[in-house]
Design a protein around this motif. Structure first.
Motif, PDB file in Angstrom:
ATOM      1  N   SER A  96      55.765  41.174  27.838  1.00 58.61           N
ATOM      2  CA  SER A  96      56.759  40.640  26.904  1.00 58.61           C
ATOM      3  C   SER A  96      56.965  41.594  25.734  1.00 58.61           C
ATOM      4  O   SER A  96      57.911  41.428  24.959  1.00 58.61           O
ATOM      5  N   PHE A  97      56.109  42.587  25.618  1.00 58.89           N
ATOM      6  CA  PHE A  97      56.271  43.610  24.584  1.00 58.89           C
ATOM      7  C   PHE A  97      57.640  44.277  24.694  1.00 58.89           C
ATOM      8  O   PHE A  97      58.279  44.579  23.684  1.00 58.89           O
ATOM      9  N   TYR A  98      58.095  44.489  25.926  1.00 59.50           N
ATOM     10  CA  TYR A  98      59.355  45.219  26.135  1.00 59.50           C
ATOM     11  C   TYR A  98      60.589  44.408  25.724  1.00 59.50           C
ATOM     12  O   TYR A  98      61.361  44.869  24.878  1.00 59.50           O
ATOM     13  N   ALA A 124      60.732  44.683  32.894  1.00 57.45           N
ATOM     14  CA  ALA A 124      59.437  44.170  32.439  1.00 57.45           C
ATOM     15  C   ALA A 124      58.655  43.556  33.594  1.00 57.45           C
ATOM     16  O   ALA A 124      57.434  43.737  33.714  1.00 57.45           O
ATOM     17  N   VAL A 125      59.367  42.815  34.460  1.00 56.27           N
ATOM     18  CA  VAL A 125      58.726  42.219  35.635  1.00 56.27           C
ATOM     19  C   VAL A 125      58.207  43.312  36.562  1.00 56.27           C
ATOM     20  O   VAL A 125      57.084  43.238  37.081  1.00 56.27           O
ATOM     21  N   ASN A 126      59.013  44.351  36.770  1.00 59.54           N
ATOM     22  CA  ASN A 126      58.628  45.426  37.679  1.00 59.54           C
ATOM     23  C   ASN A 126      57.373  46.145  37.208  1.00 59.54           C
ATOM     24  O   ASN A 126      56.435  46.373  37.981  1.00 59.54           O
ATOM     25  N   ILE A 127      57.353  46.532  35.935  1.00 63.15           N
ATOM     26  CA  ILE A 127      56.185  47.288  35.462  1.00 63.15           C
ATOM     27  C   ILE A 127      54.948  46.402  35.407  1.00 63.15           C
ATOM     28  O   ILE A 127      53.819  46.877  35.600  1.00 63.15           O
ATOM     29  N   LEU A 128      55.140  45.099  35.179  1.00 65.21           N
ATOM     30  CA  LEU A 128      53.999  44.187  35.174  1.00 65.21           C
ATOM     31  C   LEU A 128      53.387  44.079  36.567  1.00 65.21           C
ATOM     32  O   LEU A 128      52.186  44.283  36.756  1.00 65.21           O
ATOM     33  N   TYR A 163      57.303  36.226  29.516  1.00 61.97           N
ATOM     34  CA  TYR A 163      57.693  35.808  28.173  1.00 61.97           C
ATOM     35  C   TYR A 163      56.483  35.666  27.250  1.00 61.97           C
ATOM     36  O   TYR A 163      56.649  35.546  26.035  1.00 61.97           O
ATOM     37  N   VAL A 164      55.274  35.679  27.823  1.00 66.37           N
ATOM     38  CA  VAL A 164      54.083  35.493  26.995  1.00 66.37           C
ATOM     39  C   VAL A 164      53.007  36.547  27.238  1.00 66.37           C
ATOM     40  O   VAL A 164      52.102  36.684  26.425  1.00 66.37           O
ATOM     41  N   MET A 173      54.077  45.828  39.443  1.00 64.55           N
ATOM     42  CA  MET A 173      53.890  47.030  40.244  1.00 64.55           C
ATOM     43  C   MET A 173      53.050  48.094  39.539  1.00 64.55           C
ATOM     44  O   MET A 173      52.760  49.144  40.133  1.00 64.55           O
ATOM     45  N   HIS A 174      52.686  47.850  38.309  1.00 67.78           N
ATOM     46  CA  HIS A 174      51.919  48.862  37.576  1.00 67.78           C
ATOM     47  C   HIS A 174      50.707  48.237  36.880  1.00 67.78           C
ATOM     48  O   HIS A 174      49.571  48.461  37.300  1.00 67.78           O
ATOM     49  N   PHE A 175      50.952  47.431  35.853  1.00 62.80           N
ATOM     50  CA  PHE A 175      49.839  46.887  35.073  1.00 62.80           C
ATOM     51  C   PHE A 175      48.950  45.971  35.912  1.00 62.80           C
ATOM     52  O   PHE A 175      47.724  46.063  35.851  1.00 62.80           O
ATOM     53  N   TYR A 176      49.580  45.077  36.687  1.00 61.47           N
ATOM     54  CA  TYR A 176      48.796  44.104  37.455  1.00 61.47           C
ATOM     55  C   TYR A 176      47.925  44.802  38.496  1.00 61.47           C
ATOM     56  O   TYR A 176      46.750  44.483  38.670  1.00 61.47           O
ATOM     57  N   ILE A 177      48.511  45.793  39.173  1.00 62.67           N
ATOM     58  CA  ILE A 177      47.766  46.519  40.201  1.00 62.67           C
ATOM     59  C   ILE A 177      46.635  47.333  39.574  1.00 62.67           C
ATOM     60  O   ILE A 177      45.503  47.354  40.078  1.00 62.67           O
ATOM     61  N   LYS A 178      46.929  48.017  38.456  1.00 58.70           N
ATOM     62  CA  LYS A 178      45.895  48.816  37.791  1.00 58.70           C
ATOM     63  C   LYS A 178      44.764  47.930  37.290  1.00 58.70           C
ATOM     64  O   LYS A 178      43.591  48.312  37.352  1.00 58.70           O
ATOM     65  N   LYS A 179      45.130  46.752  36.776  1.00 57.98           N
ATOM     66  CA  LYS A 179      44.101  45.823  36.299  1.00 57.98           C
ATOM     67  C   LYS A 179      43.209  45.369  37.445  1.00 57.98           C
ATOM     68  O   LYS A 179      41.971  45.388  37.334  1.00 57.98           O
TER      69      LYS A 179
END
Length: 610
Positions: free
Chosen positions: A147-149, A97-101, A142-143, A103-109
């Motif tokens: 945290s969906f995963y 969850a940390v990795n996709i946040l 966690y929030v 390295m993926h979602f945060y960067i895309k955002k």
């Protein structure tokens, strides 16, 4: 479509499909970790309530010590093994969850925010979208949306555990299950209402946070430190900060009050369901042939059943909150640009000056009823040097943003070499313009990279040295130990240097020359310089921008006398146009402002009169 429906239009199942698809494409091993965690943790839960029964039944049956130690030891070792792998796989779920946040979602955002149309990102609604996007990808997994995963894994585990423990309790009495389920459904419903209420305040929360964070960031900005001290702004800053914080406190207090009432309701339900279950179990033991081992086993099953229901409610609550965050993220990511992002019209030649035509251009900001540019018509000839002057608020900067493609006319057209600017691919259109704005941007990297925006291994060294020389920056750079490799912004780079105002303007000139675009736009880039320095800077621009179409904005009218033509803006319209001499002879607004300025500066010298 209503504003609320527009903001939460995806739905839980749609968001679940989106999140799982993103995870599968990013890191498939996350699903393996989740399956191992669910399987092993459930097995541990069963062993935990079964082990006391084994111990008590073994004692009651008076089995031999060797058999007792062997049995209990084997179960204990197995439990330790399962517990270790349960913990290991759980950490794998959290790490994924940390990795996709990050390295993926945060960067895309962040990329979306940087890449979306300026008109969208700078609007009030756009700023709310961005703030909600930031909150959705906050670093606490966690929030936030990631945290969906883990919550999905926890929820699936709780549902399987709930079904399994239900089967055990059914043997005892199905009424207990009914009581527990009804109480937890009531708890889940109240939790959902509270979460929905909290989500309804997200726009208000984002607006308050945006104001508060902006103020706090400005206080900590070194450029603002002088004003704070010189104008004794501490009291005002303190009062304003407290005003925003009180506003935030009232909102958060209202939300927390709802959560507190929910907590009291949960305590009440806990007393009913667990107390009733335990009373019934004790009554069964006293009136039937239930053994102590069975009593402990069923006691653990009821406790575990309640815990599974509690987990289902809690994870459902967390998933509801995560679902709202996913909506916030997707709401930002789904924002459509007004500019053309697909293949556009053929670009004009880069080595030829561009012709610019504005036809009946009108513009007003969404948040304002004021018309900033009103039915403006203007033709800038290829290779012409045009000055745009006027009082503050006349519409000069707005006009420049429209020409740059940062803003879009409400009506009318902007033509470049006869083609409507909106027909060009947005980024292709940007490549035709070299703009230097009043608030320039320096990045924590080398001087060369600040000029070329290329990696050190990619820029054209010969071209870089040429523009540095033309901008008269060579002498300044040669004094530095690392030359143009020297980093800027030492507060960030550590071994960097700070440039003076004049050096920064030279660097901006070098940057514009390196881009070598057919249209050059200068939006008061020399506002912080004294008149003599500004005059010298504009002379450099005049000398070095041959064979280009150039637009200049300056609040000092004498600085633009070298231009072929000057337009004087007032209330978003051109009220006067001509050369400096023609406008002075006209005796209108231009001459009036020029005469006022001449009281403070000797003509052609820039020395202040006293």
């Amino acid at each position: 479509m209503s504003k609320r429906k527009e903001k939460t239009s995806h739905g839980f199942l749609n968001n679940m499909n989106f999140m799982f698809r993103e995870q599968w494409n990013f890191e498939k091993t996350a699903f393996l970790f989740a399956l191992v965690f669910i399987l092993f943790d459930l097995t541990v839960s069963f062993i935990v309530i079964w082990l006391p029964k084994v111990v008590l039944d073994s004692i009651n049956q008076s089995i031999s010590p060797a058999a007792f130690i062997t049995t209990i030891g084997t179960i204990t070792i197995g439990l330790m093994f399962l517990k270790y792998w349960s913990h290991y796989s759980e950490q794998g779920v959290l790490k994924s969850a940390v990795n996709i946040l990050n390295m993926h979602f945060y960067i895309k955002k962040d990329w979306k925010i940087l890449d979306m149309d300026y008109s969208l990102s700078s609007s009030a609604q756009g700023k709310i979208k961005i703030e909600r996007g930031h909150n959705a990808t906050s670093r606490n997994i966690y929030v936030n949306m990631a945290s969906f995963y883990p919550n999905s894994a926890y929820l699936l585990k709780a549902i399987i555990g709930f079904i399994s423990f239900s089967a055990i309790i059914l043997v005892l009495n199905p009424i207990i299950i009914l009581i527990l389920i009804i109480s937890y459904l009531a708890s889940a419903y109240v939790s959902f209402l509270v979460q929905r209420m909290e989500h309804s305040f997200k726009d208000v929360r984002a607006e308050i946070d945006s104001k508060l964070y902006y103020l706090l960031e400005e206080i900590n900005h070194h450029a603002f430190a002088k004003d704070i001290r010189a104008y004794n702004m501490k009291s005002w800053i303190n009062d304003t900060t407290h005003l925003f914080m009180d506003e935030k406190y009232r909102l958060e207090n209202h939300i927390q009050t709802k959560h507190f009432m929910q907590g009291l309701f949960d305590v009440f339900l806990f007393m009913i369901r667990n107390g009733g279950g335990y009373v019934f179990l004790i009554w069964q033991m006293l009136t039937s042939d239930m053994t102590i081992g069975d009593f402990i086993f069923y006691f653990g099953a009821i406790t575990g059943f309640s815990e599974w229901l509690k987990q289902i409610v809690m994870r459902f609550k967390n998933l509801t909150n995560a679902n709202f965050s996913v909506d916030d993220y997707r709401y930002l990511m789904d924002t459509k640009d007004a500019s053309k992002r697909t293949k556009g019209a053929t670009l004009p030649a880069y080595d030829q000056p561009a012709e610019l035509v504005l036809e009946n251009v009108c513009f007003s900001y969404e948040e304002s009823d004021r018309v900033f540019i009103n039915q403006l018509n203007l033709k800038v000839y290829a290779g012409e040097k045009l000055a745009i002057v006027g009082a503050n608020g006349a519409g000069k900067t707005t006009l420049i943003k429209l020409i740059c493609g940062l803003l879009h006319p409400v009506s009318g057209r902007i033509l470049l070499n006869g083609t409507d600017s909106k027909e060009f691919n947005r980024d292709d259109y940007y490549s035709l313009i070299a703009a230097v704005f009043q608030n320039v941007s320096l990045l924590p990297m080398s001087i060369a990279e600040n000029i070329t925006f290329c990696k050190e291994s990619e820029f054209d060294t010969e071209r870089l040295l040429d523009v540095i020389q033309k901008a008269e920056l060579s002498e300044n750079i040669n004094e530095l130990k690392d030359g143009y490799h020297t980093n800027l912004l030492p507060s960030i780079t550590g071994n960097g240097v700070n440039l003076s105002g004049g050096e920064i303007q030279k660097l901006m000139l070098a940057r514009a020359l390196y881009k070598d675009a057919p249209l050059l736009i200068l939006d008061e880039p020399t506002a912080a310089l004294d008149p003599i320095a500004e005059d010298l800077m504009y002379r450099r621009y005049d000398k070095l921008t041959k064979n280009k179409t150039s637009l200049f904005i300056s609040h000092r009218l004498s600085s633009t006398r070298f231009c072929d033509r000057i337009i004087f803006l007032e209330d978003g319209q051109i009220c006067e146009t001509g050369s400096h001499d023609e406008l002075m002879a006209l005796g209108g607004k231009y001459k009036e402002v020029f005469d006022i300025q001449s009281h403070y500066y000797k003509e052609n010298s820039g020395v202040k009169l006293r």
